[in-house]
Design a protein around this motif. Structure first.
Motif, PDB file in Angstrom:
ATOM      1  N   VAL A   1       9.304  12.934  11.438  1.00  0.00           N
ATOM      2  CA  VAL A   1       8.795  11.561  11.462  1.00  0.00           C
ATOM      3  C   VAL A   1       7.320  11.547  11.831  1.00  0.00           C
ATOM      4  O   VAL A   1       6.515  10.802  11.250  1.00  0.00           O
ATOM      5  N   ARG A   2       6.944  12.404  12.794  1.00  0.00           N
ATOM      6  CA  ARG A   2       5.538  12.466  13.212  1.00  0.00           C
ATOM      7  C   ARG A   2       4.649  12.884  12.049  1.00  0.00           C
ATOM      8  O   ARG A   2       3.581  12.284  11.821  1.00  0.00           O
ATOM      9  N   GLU A   3       5.065  13.907  11.285  1.00  0.00           N
ATOM     10  CA  GLU A   3       4.250  14.385  10.167  1.00  0.00           C
ATOM     11  C   GLU A   3       4.182  13.346   9.039  1.00  0.00           C
ATOM     12  O   GLU A   3       3.158  13.237   8.356  1.00  0.00           O
ATOM     13  N   ILE A   4       5.261  12.571   8.852  1.00  0.00           N
ATOM     14  CA  ILE A   4       5.221  11.505   7.841  1.00  0.00           C
ATOM     15  C   ILE A   4       4.198  10.448   8.237  1.00  0.00           C
ATOM     16  O   ILE A   4       3.416   9.965   7.398  1.00  0.00           O
ATOM     17  N   ARG A   5       4.174  10.087   9.506  1.00  0.00           N
ATOM     18  CA  ARG A   5       3.200   9.085   9.975  1.00  0.00           C
ATOM     19  C   ARG A   5       1.771   9.583   9.785  1.00  0.00           C
ATOM     20  O   ARG A   5       0.885   8.841   9.337  1.00  0.00           O
ATOM     21  N   ILE A   6       1.544  10.866  10.130  1.00  0.00           N
ATOM     22  CA  ILE A   6       0.199  11.426   9.946  1.00  0.00           C
ATOM     23  C   ILE A   6      -0.159  11.459   8.469  1.00  0.00           C
ATOM     24  O   ILE A   6      -1.290  11.126   8.074  1.00  0.00           O
ATOM     25  N   ALA A   7       0.813  11.851   7.618  1.00  0.00           N
ATOM     26  CA  ALA A   7       0.561  11.917   6.177  1.00  0.00           C
ATOM     27  C   ALA A   7       0.244  10.541   5.600  1.00  0.00           C
ATOM     28  O   ALA A   7      -0.637  10.397   4.731  1.00  0.00           O
ATOM     29  N   LEU A   8       0.946   9.505   6.070  1.00  0.00           N
ATOM     30  CA  LEU A   8       0.675   8.155   5.584  1.00  0.00           C
ATOM     31  C   LEU A   8      -0.731   7.706   5.956  1.00  0.00           C
ATOM     32  O   LEU A   8      -1.460   7.108   5.134  1.00  0.00           O
ATOM     33  N   LEU A   9      -1.155   8.000   7.188  1.00  0.00           N
ATOM     34  CA  LEU A   9      -2.506   7.641   7.616  1.00  0.00           C
ATOM     35  C   LEU A   9      -3.563   8.417   6.832  1.00  0.00           C
ATOM     36  O   LEU A   9      -4.549   7.845   6.344  1.00  0.00           O
ATOM     37  N   ASN A  10      -3.356   9.740   6.712  1.00  0.00           N
ATOM     38  CA  ASN A  10      -4.309  10.551   5.941  1.00  0.00           C
ATOM     39  C   ASN A  10      -4.342  10.117   4.483  1.00  0.00           C
ATOM     40  O   ASN A  10      -5.414  10.020   3.859  1.00  0.00           O
ATOM     41  N   GLY A  11      -3.146   9.890   3.909  1.00  0.00           N
ATOM     42  CA  GLY A  11      -3.064   9.506   2.508  1.00  0.00           C
ATOM     43  C   GLY A  11      -3.764   8.202   2.230  1.00  0.00           C
ATOM     44  O   GLY A  11      -4.500   8.069   1.234  1.00  0.00           O
ATOM     45  N   ALA A  12      -3.553   7.212   3.111  1.00  0.00           N
ATOM     46  CA  ALA A  12      -4.199   5.912   2.907  1.00  0.00           C
ATOM     47  C   ALA A  12      -5.714   6.029   2.975  1.00  0.00           C
ATOM     48  O   ALA A  12      -6.448   5.423   2.171  1.00  0.00           O
ATOM     49  N   THR A  13      -6.209   6.828   3.923  1.00  0.00           N
ATOM     50  CA  THR A  13      -7.662   6.984   4.079  1.00  0.00           C
ATOM     51  C   THR A  13      -8.280   7.685   2.871  1.00  0.00           C
ATOM     52  O   THR A  13      -9.260   7.205   2.281  1.00  0.00           O
ATOM     53  N   VAL A  14      -7.704   8.837   2.495  1.00  0.00           N
ATOM     54  CA  VAL A  14      -8.255   9.603   1.375  1.00  0.00           C
ATOM     55  C   VAL A  14      -8.096   8.832   0.062  1.00  0.00           C
ATOM     56  O   VAL A  14      -8.992   8.827  -0.793  1.00  0.00           O
ATOM     57  N   ALA A  15      -6.962   8.131  -0.120  1.00  0.00           N
ATOM     58  CA  ALA A  15      -6.720   7.372  -1.346  1.00  0.00           C
ATOM     59  C   ALA A  15      -7.744   6.254  -1.508  1.00  0.00           C
ATOM     60  O   ALA A  15      -8.248   6.002  -2.613  1.00  0.00           O
ATOM     61  N   ALA A  16      -8.048   5.590  -0.392  1.00  0.00           N
ATOM     62  CA  ALA A  16      -9.030   4.503  -0.461  1.00  0.00           C
ATOM     63  C   ALA A  16     -10.403   5.034  -0.868  1.00  0.00           C
ATOM     64  O   ALA A  16     -11.106   4.427  -1.707  1.00  0.00           O
ATOM     65  N   VAL A  17     -10.777   6.170  -0.291  1.00  0.00           N
ATOM     66  CA  VAL A  17     -12.087   6.749  -0.600  1.00  0.00           C
ATOM     67  C   VAL A  17     -12.166   7.219  -2.048  1.00  0.00           C
ATOM     68  O   VAL A  17     -13.098   6.876  -2.787  1.00  0.00           O
ATOM     69  N   ILE A  18     -11.174   8.018  -2.502  1.00  0.00           N
ATOM     70  CA  ILE A  18     -11.213   8.559  -3.857  1.00  0.00           C
ATOM     71  C   ILE A  18     -11.023   7.461  -4.899  1.00  0.00           C
ATOM     72  O   ILE A  18     -11.649   7.482  -5.959  1.00  0.00           O
ATOM     73  N   GLY A  19     -10.188   6.476  -4.590  1.00  0.00           N
ATOM     74  CA  GLY A  19      -9.966   5.382  -5.541  1.00  0.00           C
ATOM     75  C   GLY A  19     -11.222   4.573  -5.766  1.00  0.00           C
ATOM     76  O   GLY A  19     -11.590   4.266  -6.919  1.00  0.00           O
ATOM     77  N   THR A  20     -11.893   4.246  -4.668  1.00  0.00           N
ATOM     78  CA  THR A  20     -13.135   3.480  -4.778  1.00  0.00           C
ATOM     79  C   THR A  20     -14.212   4.284  -5.504  1.00  0.00           C
ATOM     80  O   THR A  20     -14.921   3.775  -6.382  1.00  0.00           O
ATOM     81  N   GLY A  21     -14.341   5.536  -5.147  1.00  0.00           N
ATOM     82  CA  GLY A  21     -15.364   6.370  -5.765  1.00  0.00           C
ATOM     83  C   GLY A  21     -15.160   6.537  -7.259  1.00  0.00           C
ATOM     84  O   GLY A  21     -16.112   6.438  -8.050  1.00  0.00           O
ATOM     85  N   VAL A  22     -13.920   6.811  -7.689  1.00  0.00           N
ATOM     86  CA  VAL A  22     -13.631   6.999  -9.112  1.00  0.00           C
ATOM     87  C   VAL A  22     -13.861   5.706  -9.881  1.00  0.00           C
ATOM     88  O   VAL A  22     -14.416   5.714 -10.996  1.00  0.00           O
ATOM     89  N   ALA A  23     -13.440   4.578  -9.299  1.00  0.00           N
ATOM     90  CA  ALA A  23     -13.639   3.296  -9.972  1.00  0.00           C
ATOM     91  C   ALA A  23     -15.113   3.015 -10.210  1.00  0.00           C
ATOM     92  O   ALA A  23     -15.513   2.517 -11.281  1.00  0.00           O
ATOM     93  N   LEU A  24     -15.960   3.364  -9.234  1.00  0.00           N
ATOM     94  CA  LEU A  24     -17.402   3.116  -9.368  1.00  0.00           C
ATOM     95  C   LEU A  24     -18.064   4.108 -10.325  1.00  0.00           C
ATOM     96  O   LEU A  24     -18.880   3.733 -11.173  1.00  0.00           O
ATOM     97  N   VAL A  25     -17.723   5.381 -10.200  1.00  0.00           N
ATOM     98  CA  VAL A  25     -18.363   6.409 -11.025  1.00  0.00           C
ATOM     99  C   VAL A  25     -17.984   6.275 -12.496  1.00  0.00           C
ATOM    100  O   VAL A  25     -18.835   6.362 -13.399  1.00  0.00           O
ATOM    101  N   PHE A  26     -16.700   6.035 -12.774  1.00  0.00           N
ATOM    102  CA  PHE A  26     -16.221   5.971 -14.159  1.00  0.00           C
ATOM    103  C   PHE A  26     -16.182   4.539 -14.688  1.00  0.00           C
ATOM    104  O   PHE A  26     -15.880   4.323 -15.868  1.00  0.00           O
ATOM    105  N   GLY A  27     -16.475   3.563 -13.830  1.00  0.00           N
ATOM    106  CA  GLY A  27     -16.444   2.170 -14.265  1.00  0.00           C
ATOM    107  C   GLY A  27     -15.072   1.749 -14.744  1.00  0.00           C
ATOM    108  O   GLY A  27     -14.949   0.941 -15.678  1.00  0.00           O
ATOM    109  N   ASN A  28     -14.021   2.273 -14.107  1.00  0.00           N
ATOM    110  CA  ASN A  28     -12.661   2.018 -14.564  1.00  0.00           C
ATOM    111  C   ASN A  28     -11.792   1.807 -13.328  1.00  0.00           C
ATOM    112  O   ASN A  28     -11.395   2.757 -12.664  1.00  0.00           O
ATOM    113  N   ALA A  29     -11.503   0.519 -13.018  1.00  0.00           N
ATOM    114  CA  ALA A  29     -10.701   0.202 -11.835  1.00  0.00           C
ATOM    115  C   ALA A  29      -9.280   0.727 -11.963  1.00  0.00           C
ATOM    116  O   ALA A  29      -8.666   1.148 -10.974  1.00  0.00           O
TER     117      ALA A  29
END
Length: 469
Positions: free
Chosen positions: A375-403
């Motif tokens: 359970v502890r590792e799932i919680r850490i993974a969810l926090l890490n995943g949300a942070t990295v996903a937000a960063v990569i999602g925003t970056g790709v949308a801006l660089v490729f102009g494709n939301a």
């Protein structure tokens, strides 16, 4: 300043210039010893080596080129004793032992504690072992043969036979008289073991207690009855954990009948802790023993089998990519981005796996707290995943102009990091429950899962959403 830096006769420094600030032999000193040996100046080489501590002499053999080790051993033969060999890297030591005659090995072995002698003899071939044992005194031979009868890396191989044991009906005065009158007793010990009539340990007594207690007091009234007993067949890693958990200086080793047969001291455990910690790290990387003195052929054999296994697991990820070949052809950006999803997921899985393997090795992770750890590792993974996903999602949308592309890679990254966290804890735990060393093969399975699921999540979502349509 190390103990090797002073001449005991005159109190003057004689070797301080040979060591750097980290107590390592300086390159120029090593080169000077080599030059004397190559020139046939054995006396000069011995003069240089004379002030060194046995541990520094062992380092010297490890630092000189392989082809110089035997000539160096011949030049300073009078210093190549048991103390030096016990401090030496096992690969270098085995190389030198092979060059010695059986009676020479036997002579060196008799200078050592039983555990150190066993460490030398157990690496010899069967014929060489028998030849060395035949050259030893009967008592020494019997002790070594008994130790070799125990499993490798067990307490029986690690323990020393030389200890002080006294009967529980003695007084403190009896013990003192026994220690002073018996010249054959070992001189290195911190506590005395008290035994009953069947030679079962019933307590221990620190030397300081004996020295400060009146002679007439019974040793049974002074001793500490609570003690940690080590079964003779216990794995050395478990022994080290007990020493660490209970802060032991020494501990009694008992056979299957509960009789006292030896003791283990903390100086041996320090080596075990270092050895086991390094061994687990190297197993995770598939690098074998990972020793720079290991022969090239042995290193090749240890590493190549894991590379081949990794090649097979990589085919799984490659097959998934092949299934989505049409999707990739329609949108080349997918080929550019999918290694990012797999790579970050792989790192997340490796982080969790390393923590889990260490927790299993140190008994921090057991059946009692496995669910909580997951359970502890799932919680850490969810926090890490949300942070990295937000960063990569925003970056790709801006660089490729494709939301849409940004949303797809964000969702895939989130999915893969959570899966990686689960794999990083479940794979080692499952292997451990199956009595398979999780440090050996966890990385292969975790890498396969994170690569495969990363590609599947990213390319699958791209196909399902019609992003490349």
């Amino acid at each position: 300043m190390s103990e090797t830096e002073f001449d005991p006769a005159h109190g003057e420094p004689v070797a301080e210039t040979n060591l750097d600030e980290d107590d390592r032999l300086k390159p120029e000193f090593v080169a000077s010893v080599i030059a004397h040996v190559e020139a046939g100046d054995d006396e000069g080489a011995r003069a240089l080596v004379a002030p060194l501590h046995p541990a520094d002499i062992a380092d010297l053999f490890e630092l000189v080129p392989g082809e110089m080790r035997r000539p160096l051993a011949a030049a300073i033969a009078d210093r190549l004793d048991g103390d030096v060999l016990s401090e030496m890297n096992e690969w270098v030591r085995d190389e030198l032992i092979e060059a010695l005659a059986p009676h020479e090995v036997a002579e060196i072995a008799t200078q050592l504690d039983t555990d150190d002698a066993v460490a030398i003899i157990e690496e010899l071939d069967d014929d060489e072992q028998r030849a060395v044992l035949r050259a030893m005194e009967p008592d020494d031979r019997a002790a070594i043969e008994e130790a070799l009868s125990y499993p490798e890396e067990s307490a029986g191989r690690l323990m020393q036979r030389d200890l002080i044991a006294v009967p529980e009906h003695w007084t403190v005065g009896d013990v003192l008289d026994y220690l002073r009158s018996n010249e054959d007793l070992t001189t290195d010990f911190w506590e005395i073991f008290v035994v009953d009539g069947r030679h079962h340990p019933v307590g221990t007594c620190n030397l300081s207690w004996i020295l400060r207690t009146p002679r007439a007091i019974a040793i049974a009234d002074v001793m500490k009855r609570e003690q940690t007993l080590i079964p003779v067949d216990m794995d050395q890693e478990e022994v080290a954990l007990r020493f660490q958990k209970y802060a032991l200086i020494s501990a009694a080793v008992v056979d299957q009948a509960g009789r006292l047969v030896g003791m283990i001291t903390v100086d041996d455990i320090v080596h075990i802790i270092q050895e086991e910690a390094g061994e687990d790290i190297l197993k995770l990387s598939g690098a074998g023993d990972g020793d720079i003195n290991e022969p090239v052929k042995d290193s090749y054999k240890a590493r190549v089998r894991w590379l081949l296994a990794n090649l097979l697991t990589a085919l799984v990820a490659s097959t998934i990519i092949g299934v989505f070949e049409g999707t990739i052809a329609k949108m080349v950006a997918l080929a550019t981005l999918m290694p990012i999803v797999a790579g970050v997921g792989g790192n997340a899985g490796t982080q969790t796996m390393a923590v889990t393997v260490r927790a299993l090795a140190t008994n921090q992770l057991t059946q009692s707290n496995t669910v909580r750890a997951i359970v502890r590792e799932i919680r850490i993974a969810l926090l890490n995943g949300a942070t990295v996903a937000a960063v990569i999602g925003t970056g790709v949308a801006l660089v490729f102009g494709n939301a849409g592309l940004g949303a797809v890679i964000a969702a895939a990254m989130m999915t893969n990091i959570v899966i990686a966290g689960l794999a990083g804890v479940l794979v080692p735990v499952t292997l451990d429950r199956m009595d398979v060393d999780p440090a050996v093969s966890s990385s292969i399975f975790v890498t396969m899962i994170t690569d495969s699921m990363g590609f599947l999540a990213f390319l699958g979502l791209a196909t399902a959403t019609g992003l490349a349509g």
